[in-house]
Design a protein around this motif. Structure first.
Motif, short mmCIF file in Angstrom:
data_model
loop_
_atom_site.label_atom_id
_atom_site.label_comp_id
_atom_site.label_asym_id
_atom_site.label_seq_id
_atom_site.Cartn_x
_atom_site.Cartn_y
_atom_site.Cartn_z
N TYR A 165 0.84 -1.21 0.00
CA TYR A 165 0.00 0.00 0.00
C TYR A 165 0.88 1.26 0.00
CZ TYR A 165 -4.36 -2.55 1.06
OH TYR A 165 -5.46 -3.37 1.00
N ARG A 166 1.93 1.22 0.83
CA ARG A 166 2.78 2.41 1.00
C ARG A 166 3.52 2.75 -0.29
NH1 ARG A 166 4.65 0.90 5.88
NH2 ARG A 166 6.34 -0.25 4.90
N ASP A 167 4.05 1.71 -0.94
CA ASP A 167 4.87 1.93 -2.14
C ASP A 167 4.06 1.86 -3.43
OD1 ASP A 167 6.82 1.96 -0.26
OD2 ASP A 167 7.71 0.02 -0.79
N ARG A 168 2.75 1.68 -3.31
CA ARG A 168 1.89 1.45 -4.47
C ARG A 168 2.49 0.34 -5.34
NH1 ARG A 168 -2.16 4.22 -3.90
NH2 ARG A 168 -3.06 3.50 -5.86
N GLY A 169 2.65 -0.79 -4.70
CA GLY A 169 3.34 -1.93 -5.32
C GLY A 169 2.52 -2.61 -6.41
N ASP A 170 3.09 -3.67 -6.96
CA ASP A 170 2.44 -4.31 -8.12
C ASP A 170 1.26 -5.21 -7.74
OD1 ASP A 170 3.83 -6.31 -6.95
OD2 ASP A 170 5.07 -6.81 -8.69
N TRP A 171 0.92 -5.26 -6.46
CA TRP A 171 -0.30 -5.97 -6.08
C TRP A 171 -1.54 -5.09 -6.23
CZ3 TRP A 171 0.28 -9.52 -1.17
CH2 TRP A 171 1.30 -10.46 -1.41
N LEU A 172 -1.33 -3.80 -6.47
CA LEU A 172 -2.47 -2.88 -6.58
C LEU A 172 -2.98 -2.83 -8.02
CD1 LEU A 172 -1.49 0.09 -4.24
CD2 LEU A 172 -2.35 -2.17 -3.68
N GLU A 173 -4.29 -2.83 -8.13
CA GLU A 173 -4.95 -2.91 -9.44
C GLU A 173 -5.06 -1.52 -10.07
OE1 GLU A 173 -6.02 -3.97 -12.46
OE2 GLU A 173 -6.69 -5.75 -11.35
N PRO A 174 -4.47 -1.32 -11.26
CA PRO A 174 -4.62 -0.01 -11.90
C PRO A 174 -5.83 0.07 -12.85
CG PRO A 174 -2.94 -1.28 -13.04
CD PRO A 174 -3.53 -2.18 -11.97
N ARG A 175 -6.38 -1.09 -13.27
CA ARG A 175 -7.42 -1.07 -14.31
C ARG A 175 -8.76 -0.56 -13.75
NH1 ARG A 175 -6.22 -7.12 -16.17
NH2 ARG A 175 -5.83 -7.17 -13.93
N LEU A 176 -9.34 0.40 -14.50
CA LEU A 176 -10.55 1.09 -14.03
C LEU A 176 -11.71 0.12 -13.82
CD1 LEU A 176 -11.87 3.80 -13.36
CD2 LEU A 176 -12.51 3.98 -15.77
N GLY A 177 -11.91 -0.79 -14.78
CA GLY A 177 -13.05 -1.71 -14.69
C GLY A 177 -12.99 -2.57 -13.44
N ARG A 178 -11.81 -3.09 -13.12
CA ARG A 178 -11.65 -3.94 -11.93
C ARG A 178 -11.82 -3.10 -10.66
NH1 ARG A 178 -8.39 -8.56 -12.89
NH2 ARG A 178 -9.04 -9.43 -14.89
N ARG A 179 -11.30 -1.89 -10.69
CA ARG A 179 -11.43 -1.03 -9.51
C ARG A 179 -12.89 -0.67 -9.27
NH1 ARG A 179 -8.26 4.15 -9.64
NH2 ARG A 179 -9.05 4.22 -7.51
N TYR A 180 -13.61 -0.42 -10.37
CA TYR A 180 -15.04 -0.07 -10.24
C TYR A 180 -15.82 -1.26 -9.67
CZ TYR A 180 -19.66 1.74 -11.30
OH TYR A 180 -20.96 2.18 -11.18
N ALA A 181 -15.52 -2.47 -10.17
CA ALA A 181 -16.24 -3.66 -9.68
C ALA A 181 -16.00 -3.86 -8.18
CB ALA A 181 -15.78 -4.89 -10.47
N ALA A 182 -14.77 -3.64 -7.76
CA ALA A 182 -14.45 -3.78 -6.32
C ALA A 182 -15.17 -2.69 -5.51
CB ALA A 182 -12.94 -3.68 -6.11
N TRP A 183 -15.21 -1.49 -6.08
CA TRP A 183 -15.89 -0.37 -5.39
C TRP A 183 -17.37 -0.69 -5.22
CZ3 TRP A 183 -19.00 3.78 -7.77
CH2 TRP A 183 -19.24 4.85 -6.90
N LEU A 184 -17.97 -1.23 -6.28
CA LEU A 184 -19.39 -1.59 -6.21
C LEU A 184 -19.63 -2.66 -5.14
CD1 LEU A 184 -21.78 -0.53 -7.78
CD2 LEU A 184 -21.54 -2.44 -9.38
N ALA A 185 -18.73 -3.63 -5.06
CA ALA A 185 -18.84 -4.68 -4.03
C ALA A 185 -18.72 -4.05 -2.64
CB ALA A 185 -17.77 -5.73 -4.24
N ARG A 186 -17.88 -3.04 -2.51
CA ARG A 186 -17.75 -2.34 -1.21
C ARG A 186 -19.05 -1.58 -0.88
NH1 ARG A 186 -11.65 0.10 -2.39
NH2 ARG A 186 -10.66 -1.94 -2.53
N LEU A 187 -19.63 -0.93 -1.90
CA LEU A 187 -20.88 -0.18 -1.65
C LEU A 187 -22.00 -1.12 -1.23
CD1 LEU A 187 -21.00 2.46 -4.55
CD2 LEU A 187 -19.91 2.61 -2.32
N ARG A 188 -22.00 -2.32 -1.77
CA ARG A 188 -23.06 -3.29 -1.41
C ARG A 188 -22.98 -3.65 0.07
NH1 ARG A 188 -22.23 -5.81 -6.78
NH2 ARG A 188 -24.15 -5.39 -7.94
N ARG A 189 -21.82 -3.43 0.68
CA ARG A 189 -21.65 -3.71 2.11
C ARG A 189 -21.94 -2.50 2.98
NH1 ARG A 189 -22.77 -8.56 3.18
NH2 ARG A 189 -22.11 -9.80 1.41
N MET A 190 -22.47 -1.43 2.36
CA MET A 190 -22.95 -0.27 3.14
C MET A 190 -24.48 -0.40 3.19
SD MET A 190 -20.35 2.53 1.40
CE MET A 190 -21.54 3.84 1.49
#
Ligand SMILES: [Zn+2]
Length: 395
Positions: free
Chosen positions: A346-371
């Protein structure tokens, strides 16, 4: 008529404005590319010699598994660095607090088992605290409470989870409830002392701390950061005191993975549980891993020493093995790691972090479903349908 057509859009806009802050925070949290599993085990430290056997058995169990990068599962060990010396305290008529450090030769088997597990890559030590309580608060309780005195008489068999819950919090004065703050200079000195002690014990300073009972204050957080700590494991929100009923409480608002706190400490969120002694099955942990993976978040499973040292130890070891076997087969891209290494990603923005918009959006939507409140409104108003539609376009 036109306004009737516009009505849903106005409603959606109102909902979005109402939840703008948590939605933005959920979006800003980085998305992980792979499923990530960390087993976080607290309360290890001085104890009876049998605990060394449990640690060796854990090492043997964990080392048998591998993710597809060849890495074994990591169990973080939240270490408490001393136990009260009940006999010495009783001899003083409970006038003074006395303790036995983890460096006492009586605990050398446990320490050696921990070091062996670290060398094998399956244990990652973390700071839980010099003690699992504030010593003066424990001392005052011992003077007035026979149950606490009985607990102190148990010798190396003392398990802090048997103490009344408010007493287990290290960074508040829970002599009476609601709790009151401790003097900042005393907190700062204690934070420096425990980091120095951990460093002396294991040869390198702790990178990660897990506050006992998840109650900590900005004073201790700053003191830890100044002493070199880099990461704090949280339950996803901040608790800095206990209310009149002894319940942990604190300011509103959620904490997200990768967020920075006082002094620059990086926060991780641990809110899934693996306590086989309480009947938790492998399926529960796997469901948590699946859910966190959909959200692009790591799955930090909270567990404790008592599972592997108590009467339910056989169940705990077999459930751990079953959980890891299934995790390996059901999640081919699974990554085993430690909390310190994840924090570095997280600190170094390493290669485990997803840069692709579509994947990030899908994860965001899954997070919103938990609100729950937001998602209920979104569903009833049709906004959920629109948000899901956008996700399909981006996929
Ligand atoms: Zn603990």
């Amino acid at each position: 008529m036109a306004w009737l057509l516009l009505a849903p859009a106005v409603l959606w806009l109102a909902i979005l404005l109402l939840y703008l802050r948590p939605m933005r925070a959920a979006w800003r949290e980085p998305t992980l590319r792979h499923p990530v599993l960390i087993i976080e085990s607290d309360d290890w430290g001085p104890g009876p010699p049998g605990h060394a056997l449990a640690l060796r058995r854990l090492t043997d169990c964990l080392i048998a598994f591998r993710d597809n990068a060849g890495r074994s599962p990591v169990m973080t060990l939240g270490l408490t660095l001393s136990l009260p010396d009940g006999a010495a305290m009783e001899a003083s008529g409970f006038a003074d607090y006395r303790s036995r450090p983890f460096t006492d030769p009586a605990y050398s088997w446990i320490l050696e088992a921990i070091r062996a597990g670290i060398a094998a890559g399956v244990f990652a030590p973390q700071l839980h605290g010099m003690a699992h309580y504030w010593p003066d608060v424990l001392l005052r309780a011992a003077r007035s409470d026979t149950a606490v005195r009985d607990w102190l008489a148990r010798g190396d068999g003392m398990e802090t989870e048997s103490l009344p819950s408010p007493l287990q919090s290290r960074w508040i004065d829970a002599t009476s409830l609601p709790s009151s703050p401790l003097p900042p200079p005393a907190i700062e000195a204690a934070a420096r002392e425990e980091i120095a002690c951990f460093t002396g014990l294991l040869g390198s300073p702790p990178e990660v701390a897990v506050p006992p009972t998840f109650i900590w204050t900005s004073v201790v957080e700053r003191a830890w950061a100044e002493a070199g700590l880099r990461c704090l494991v949280t339950p996803g929100r901040r608790y800095d005191c206990r209310d009149g009923a002894g319940r942990p409480t604190g300011p509103d608002g959620r904490i997200h993975n990768g967020e920075r706190g006082v002094g620059g400490l990086l926060y991780l969120v641990r809110d899934d549980y693996f306590e086989p002694a309480y009947g938790h099955q492998a399926g529960r942990a796997l469901a948590a891993l699946e859910e966190k993976t959909a959200q692009g978040r790591p799955c930090l499973l909270e567990t404790h020493r008592f599972n592997f040292t108590g009467e339910q130890a056989e169940v705990a070891f077999s459930t751990l093995g079953e959980m890891l076997t299934q995790a390996q087969s059901r999640f081919p891209n699974l990554r085993f790691t430690s909390s310190a290494e994840l924090a570095k990603q997280y600190r170094d923005r390493g290669d485990w972090l997803e840069p692709r918009l579509g994947r990030r959006y899908a994860a965001w939507l899954a997070r919103l479903r938990r609100m729950p409140r937001f998602w209920k409104l979104a569903r009833l108003s049709g906004l959920g349908f629109v948000l899901a539609g956008v996700g399909k376009c981006l996929a």
